[in-house]
Design an enzyme around this catalytic site. Structure first.
Site, PDB file in Angstrom:
ATOM      1  N   GLU A  34     -13.331 -24.361  11.860  1.00 16.41           N
ATOM      2  CA  GLU A  34     -13.755 -23.056  11.333  1.00 16.41           C
ATOM      3  C   GLU A  34     -13.996 -22.048  12.452  1.00 16.41           C
ATOM      4  O   GLU A  34     -13.896 -20.824  12.231  1.00 16.41           O
ATOM      5  CB  GLU A  34     -15.011 -23.220  10.463  1.00 16.41           C
TER       6      GLU A  34
ATOM      7  N   HIS B  81     -14.561 -28.554  15.294  1.00 19.02           N
ATOM      8  CA  HIS B  81     -14.991 -27.438  14.439  1.00 19.02           C
ATOM      9  C   HIS B  81     -13.833 -26.459  14.230  1.00 19.02           C
ATOM     10  O   HIS B  81     -13.765 -25.409  14.882  1.00 19.02           O
ATOM     11  CB  HIS B  81     -16.186 -26.722  15.062  1.00 19.02           C
TER      12      HIS B  81
ATOM     13  N   CYS C  81     -17.395 -32.375  11.742  1.00 16.92           N
ATOM     14  CA  CYS C  81     -18.356 -32.847  12.740  1.00 16.92           C
ATOM     15  C   CYS C  81     -19.396 -33.783  12.084  1.00 16.92           C
ATOM     16  O   CYS C  81     -19.095 -34.927  11.782  1.00 16.92           O
ATOM     17  CB  CYS C  81     -18.995 -31.678  13.465  1.00 16.92           C
TER      18      CYS C  81
END
Length: 229
Positions: free
Chosen positions: A208, A206, A103
């Protein structure tokens, strides 16, 4: 990995979402959190110690870094973090060590290497999809991204397209020299960049936050760890 993911607390605290740590550890890596410091020379010392650099999400990159005045939507930046992370980027490239941007990390990489950004997609870009979903739904898949055939990220996932989450109002405008756009949203916003010769890979979404519900995204972190050897 530079920490800093909550603009309201950055000047009093140094924090990071635990999802980044979990993603690295579950892929076989050991995490070292690098505190934001006014001493940019610290980047030289940290770059000697770490094997790879993960640039996480966070506040907007200061438009000063690409010689623009701030758009009205750019209400908080953290220039100390910008400076340290950009120094780290250059040190890691000089040493041939891998960088993974997420990001803001993608945006900062582009700026550090000579590119610029759309400061506010809703007002500066004719986008047809939502790029800023409700941030409380971290593992919700929002829109499709399409991968450039034969790119590193295409090879990592073994697919031509994936649905991803999305939490950003800025994006790459002019790509930095040497970088290649390797994924796009349906409205042509750049969603991934890379330069395999310099071990650079970054995504606008994102991953993660997705690895628990959508295991395929762990492949991005596993590739990052493998690239350190």
């Amino acid at each position: 990995m530079v920490i800093g993911d909550n603009p309201k607390l950055l000047e009093r605290r140094l924090i990071i979402n635990t999802a980044y740590i979990r993603a690295i550890e579950e892929s076989g890596g050991l995490v070292l959190l690098i505190p934001v410091s006014p001493y940019v020379q610290d980047a030289d010392q940290y770059a000697q110690v770490i094997d790879g650099l993960l640039l996480p999400g966070g506040p907007d990159v200061s438009p000063k870094n690409y010689r623009e005045s701030p758009h009205p939507s750019v209400t908080y930046t953290f220039e100390m973090q910008d400076a340290l992370e950009m120094q780290l980027i250059h040190r890691m490239i000089e040493q041939g060590k891998p960088i993974l941007g997420i990001c803001r990390g993608l945006q900062l990489l582009n700026v550090a290497l000579g590119g610029n950004l759309y400061q506010d997609l809703p007002s500066q870009y004719n986008n047809s999809i939502c790029h800023a979903q409700d941030s409380s739904i971290r593992d919700h898949l929002t829109h499709l991204v399409s991968f450039k055939c034969g790119s590193a990220i295409n090879t990592i996932f073994g697919q031509d397209e994936l649905y991803v989450n999305s939490y950003h109002h800025q994006a790459i405008k002019d790509l930095a020299p040497g970088l290649v756009a390797s994924a796009y949203a349906p409205d042509d916003v750049i969603e991934a960049i890379e330069d395999p010769t310099r071990k650079i890979l970054a995504v606008q979404w994102h991953p993660e936050e997705l690895i628990n519900a959508h295991k395929i995204f762990s492949q991005l972190f596993e590739n990052f760890i493998r690239s350190m050897t």
